[in-house]
Design a protein around this motif. Sequence first.
Motif, PDB file in Angstrom:
ATOM      1  N   MET A   1       0.841  -1.196   0.000  1.00  0.00           N
ATOM      2  CA  MET A   1       0.000   0.000   0.000  1.00  0.00           C
ATOM      3  C   MET A   1       0.876   1.246   0.000  1.00  0.00           C
ATOM      4  SD  MET A   1      -2.934   1.230   2.714  1.00  0.00           S
ATOM      5  CE  MET A   1      -4.283   0.440   1.864  1.00  0.00           C
ATOM      6  N   THR A   2       0.605   2.160  -0.928  1.00  0.00           N
ATOM      7  CA  THR A   2       1.385   3.397  -1.040  1.00  0.00           C
ATOM      8  C   THR A   2       0.561   4.566  -0.513  1.00  0.00           C
ATOM      9  OG1 THR A   2       2.497   2.552  -3.009  1.00  0.00           O
ATOM     10  CG2 THR A   2       2.639   4.913  -2.602  1.00  0.00           C
ATOM     11  N   ILE A   3       1.112   5.251   0.468  1.00  0.00           N
ATOM     12  CA  ILE A   3       0.445   6.408   1.061  1.00  0.00           C
ATOM     13  C   ILE A   3       1.318   7.643   0.841  1.00  0.00           C
ATOM     14  CG2 ILE A   3      -0.539   7.451   3.127  1.00  0.00           C
ATOM     15  CD1 ILE A   3      -2.007   4.955   2.330  1.00  0.00           C
ATOM     16  N   ALA A   4       0.800   8.617   0.127  1.00  0.00           N
ATOM     17  CA  ALA A   4       1.485   9.901  -0.031  1.00  0.00           C
ATOM     18  C   ALA A   4       1.223  10.764   1.199  1.00  0.00           C
ATOM     19  CB  ALA A   4       0.983  10.599  -1.285  1.00  0.00           C
ATOM     20  N   ALA A   5       1.986  11.833   1.315  1.00  0.00           N
ATOM     21  CA  ALA A   5       1.758  12.802   2.392  1.00  0.00           C
ATOM     22  C   ALA A   5       1.602  14.190   1.800  1.00  0.00           C
ATOM     23  CB  ALA A   5       2.913  12.798   3.389  1.00  0.00           C
ATOM     24  N   VAL A   6       0.664  14.942   2.366  1.00  0.00           N
ATOM     25  CA  VAL A   6       0.528  16.364   2.053  1.00  0.00           C
ATOM     26  C   VAL A   6       0.814  17.128   3.334  1.00  0.00           C
ATOM     27  CG1 VAL A   6      -1.085  18.214   1.490  1.00  0.00           C
ATOM     28  CG2 VAL A   6      -1.048  16.133   0.107  1.00  0.00           C
ATOM     29  N   LEU A   7       1.910  17.875   3.337  1.00  0.00           N
ATOM     30  CA  LEU A   7       2.302  18.666   4.510  1.00  0.00           C
ATOM     31  C   LEU A   7       1.894  20.114   4.284  1.00  0.00           C
ATOM     32  CD1 LEU A   7       3.715  18.965   7.220  1.00  0.00           C
ATOM     33  CD2 LEU A   7       5.889  19.190   5.992  1.00  0.00           C
ATOM     34  N   GLY A  42       8.321   7.662   8.667  1.00  0.00           N
ATOM     35  CA  GLY A  42       7.129   6.905   9.024  1.00  0.00           C
ATOM     36  C   GLY A  42       6.582   6.061   7.897  1.00  0.00           C
ATOM     37  N   GLY A  43       7.066   6.292   6.667  1.00  0.00           N
ATOM     38  CA  GLY A  43       6.677   5.442   5.554  1.00  0.00           C
ATOM     39  C   GLY A  43       5.906   6.098   4.434  1.00  0.00           C
ATOM     40  N   CYS A  44       5.729   7.414   4.460  1.00  0.00           N
ATOM     41  CA  CYS A  44       4.994   8.102   3.398  1.00  0.00           C
ATOM     42  C   CYS A  44       5.876   8.354   2.183  1.00  0.00           C
ATOM     43  CB  CYS A  44       4.467   9.452   3.893  1.00  0.00           C
ATOM     44  SG  CYS A  44       3.179   9.338   5.145  1.00  0.00           S
ATOM     45  N   ALA A  45       5.305   8.190   1.009  1.00  0.00           N
ATOM     46  CA  ALA A  45       6.005   8.527  -0.237  1.00  0.00           C
ATOM     47  C   ALA A  45       4.969   8.613  -1.358  1.00  0.00           C
ATOM     48  CB  ALA A  45       7.054   7.486  -0.575  1.00  0.00           C
ATOM     49  N   PRO A  46       5.020   9.692  -2.132  1.00  0.00           N
ATOM     50  CA  PRO A  46       5.901  10.859  -2.003  1.00  0.00           C
ATOM     51  C   PRO A  46       5.408  11.803  -0.905  1.00  0.00           C
ATOM     52  CG  PRO A  46       4.368  11.202  -3.796  1.00  0.00           C
ATOM     53  CD  PRO A  46       4.109   9.806  -3.289  1.00  0.00           C
ATOM     54  N   VAL A  47       6.226  12.806  -0.583  1.00  0.00           N
ATOM     55  CA  VAL A  47       5.845  13.852   0.367  1.00  0.00           C
ATOM     56  C   VAL A  47       5.666  15.161  -0.410  1.00  0.00           C
ATOM     57  CG1 VAL A  47       6.521  15.182   2.395  1.00  0.00           C
ATOM     58  CG2 VAL A  47       7.064  12.734   2.270  1.00  0.00           C
ATOM     59  N   ALA A  92      -4.225  17.553  -5.317  1.00  0.00           N
ATOM     60  CA  ALA A  92      -4.228  17.621  -6.779  1.00  0.00           C
ATOM     61  C   ALA A  92      -2.873  17.248  -7.378  1.00  0.00           C
ATOM     62  CB  ALA A  92      -4.629  19.021  -7.232  1.00  0.00           C
ATOM     63  N   ALA A  93      -1.810  17.354  -6.590  1.00  0.00           N
ATOM     64  CA  ALA A  93      -0.458  17.070  -7.096  1.00  0.00           C
ATOM     65  C   ALA A  93      -0.009  15.632  -6.866  1.00  0.00           C
ATOM     66  CB  ALA A  93       0.542  18.021  -6.424  1.00  0.00           C
ATOM     67  N   ILE A  94      -0.840  14.824  -6.203  1.00  0.00           N
ATOM     68  CA  ILE A  94      -0.439  13.459  -5.857  1.00  0.00           C
ATOM     69  C   ILE A  94      -0.562  12.547  -7.074  1.00  0.00           C
ATOM     70  CG2 ILE A  94      -0.983  11.464  -4.416  1.00  0.00           C
ATOM     71  CD1 ILE A  94      -2.076  13.376  -2.342  1.00  0.00           C
ATOM     72  N   PRO A  95       0.447  11.717  -7.306  1.00  0.00           N
ATOM     73  CA  PRO A  95       0.318  10.701  -8.350  1.00  0.00           C
ATOM     74  C   PRO A  95      -0.590   9.566  -7.864  1.00  0.00           C
ATOM     75  CG  PRO A  95       2.389  10.443  -7.201  1.00  0.00           C
ATOM     76  CD  PRO A  95       1.755  11.694  -6.651  1.00  0.00           C
ATOM     77  N   SER A  96      -0.695   8.525  -8.617  1.00  0.00           N
ATOM     78  CA  SER A  96      -1.549   7.398  -8.245  1.00  0.00           C
ATOM     79  C   SER A  96      -1.040   6.743  -6.964  1.00  0.00           C
ATOM     80  CB  SER A  96      -1.573   6.377  -9.376  1.00  0.00           C
ATOM     81  OG  SER A  96      -2.345   5.263  -9.010  1.00  0.00           O
ATOM     82  N   CYS A  97      -1.857   6.770  -5.919  1.00  0.00           N
ATOM     83  CA  CYS A  97      -1.522   6.176  -4.632  1.00  0.00           C
ATOM     84  C   CYS A  97      -2.791   5.583  -4.026  1.00  0.00           C
ATOM     85  CB  CYS A  97      -0.954   7.229  -3.671  1.00  0.00           C
ATOM     86  SG  CYS A  97       0.655   7.891  -4.116  1.00  0.00           S
ATOM     87  N   ASP A  98      -2.630   4.848  -2.941  1.00  0.00           N
ATOM     88  CA  ASP A  98      -3.786   4.263  -2.266  1.00  0.00           C
ATOM     89  C   ASP A  98      -4.442   5.229  -1.292  1.00  0.00           C
ATOM     90  OD1 ASP A  98      -3.561   1.486  -3.330  1.00  0.00           O
ATOM     91  OD2 ASP A  98      -1.630   1.570  -2.287  1.00  0.00           O
ATOM     92  N   GLY A  99      -3.684   6.199  -0.804  1.00  0.00           N
ATOM     93  CA  GLY A  99      -4.232   7.135   0.162  1.00  0.00           C
ATOM     94  C   GLY A  99      -3.298   8.302   0.366  1.00  0.00           C
ATOM     95  N   LEU A 147      -6.553   9.557   4.393  1.00  0.00           N
ATOM     96  CA  LEU A 147      -7.809   9.469   3.653  1.00  0.00           C
ATOM     97  C   LEU A 147      -7.575   8.672   2.375  1.00  0.00           C
ATOM     98  CD1 LEU A 147      -7.726  12.794   4.787  1.00  0.00           C
ATOM     99  CD2 LEU A 147     -10.117  12.131   4.585  1.00  0.00           C
ATOM    100  N   PRO A 148      -8.454   7.708   2.094  1.00  0.00           N
ATOM    101  CA  PRO A 148      -8.269   6.857   0.923  1.00  0.00           C
ATOM    102  C   PRO A 148      -8.525   7.615  -0.372  1.00  0.00           C
ATOM    103  CG  PRO A 148     -10.381   6.398   1.955  1.00  0.00           C
ATOM    104  CD  PRO A 148      -9.668   7.364   2.862  1.00  0.00           C
ATOM    105  N   ALA A 149      -8.101   7.033  -1.466  1.00  0.00           N
ATOM    106  CA  ALA A 149      -8.181   7.700  -2.763  1.00  0.00           C
ATOM    107  C   ALA A 149      -9.607   8.073  -3.151  1.00  0.00           C
ATOM    108  CB  ALA A 149      -7.553   6.811  -3.836  1.00  0.00           C
ATOM    109  N   GLN A 150     -10.599   7.318  -2.684  1.00  0.00           N
ATOM    110  CA  GLN A 150     -11.981   7.648  -3.052  1.00  0.00           C
ATOM    111  C   GLN A 150     -12.459   8.965  -2.445  1.00  0.00           C
ATOM    112  OE1 GLN A 150     -11.046   4.708  -1.633  1.00  0.00           O
ATOM    113  NE2 GLN A 150     -12.544   4.000  -0.107  1.00  0.00           N
ATOM    114  N   ASP A 151     -11.733   9.469  -1.448  1.00  0.00           N
ATOM    115  CA  ASP A 151     -12.074  10.772  -0.847  1.00  0.00           C
ATOM    116  C   ASP A 151     -11.450  11.944  -1.598  1.00  0.00           C
ATOM    117  OD1 ASP A 151     -13.627   9.752   1.196  1.00  0.00           O
ATOM    118  OD2 ASP A 151     -11.980   9.648   2.633  1.00  0.00           O
ATOM    119  N   TRP A 152     -10.547  11.684  -2.533  1.00  0.00           N
ATOM    120  CA  TRP A 152      -9.797  12.767  -3.136  1.00  0.00           C
ATOM    121  C   TRP A 152     -10.639  13.762  -3.916  1.00  0.00           C
ATOM    122  CZ3 TRP A 152      -4.565  10.206  -4.972  1.00  0.00           C
ATOM    123  CH2 TRP A 152      -3.942   9.657  -3.838  1.00  0.00           C
TER     124      TRP A 152
END
Length: 206
Positions: A1-7, A42-47, A92-99, A147-152
């Motif tokens: 599972m790939t989780i991006a981060a938005v800081l 903690g495991g997020c990518a990309p940030v 809006a800048a996140i590539p394809s990820c799970d959350g 938040l999962p991708a369906q919330d984007w």
Amino acid sequence: MTIAAVLLAAGASRRLGEPKQLLQDAEHVPTVVRMVQALRDGGCAPVIVVLGAAAHEVRHTLEEHGVARWVQCVLNGQWSEGMGTSIAAGVAAIPSCDGVLVAACDMPSVDAAHVGALLHAARSGGRVASTYVSGDGRCVRGIPAVLPAQDWPVLRALRGETGARTLLASDGTITVPLSNGHFDLDTPTDVAQWRRSLAPPRRDEH
């Protein structure tokens, strides 16, 4: 599972009077750098780091501390309209990820261990919120949160100060306790308290 981060690092810190993104801890590490490190460790990518007020200074700080290579900076030209616009710009800048894990710079109790716990809980594919007791005794579900991708689509449409609280309040949201999650760096008093907590204990003089 790939989780991006938005800081979220776009605010003007008006109550504080200086950019909270650049506040330094006892090791002279700015809060924005510390949070990038926590998210990555903690495991997020990309940030994704969302910039606005003091964008040049924040970007320079990321470069100066050697973490710019780990992040993608996104400029939110509407940052003055509120946090919702920064969440929207980051998602809006996140590539394809799970959350996506949404975080802020001004919560010093958040570390890599808490980020890892959120990501572990997110393996079920649902929403995961940090939970803590507010200063007035309320139980809060808030960020950092996954938040999962369906919330984007909802996140990309946020405006003003509206954040993800409505989504996180829904049934089925998993919660992960965050010790001292109510404490953030909004005022000079908050910063003074934080720096006192970082100071090494004084030895009694004899």
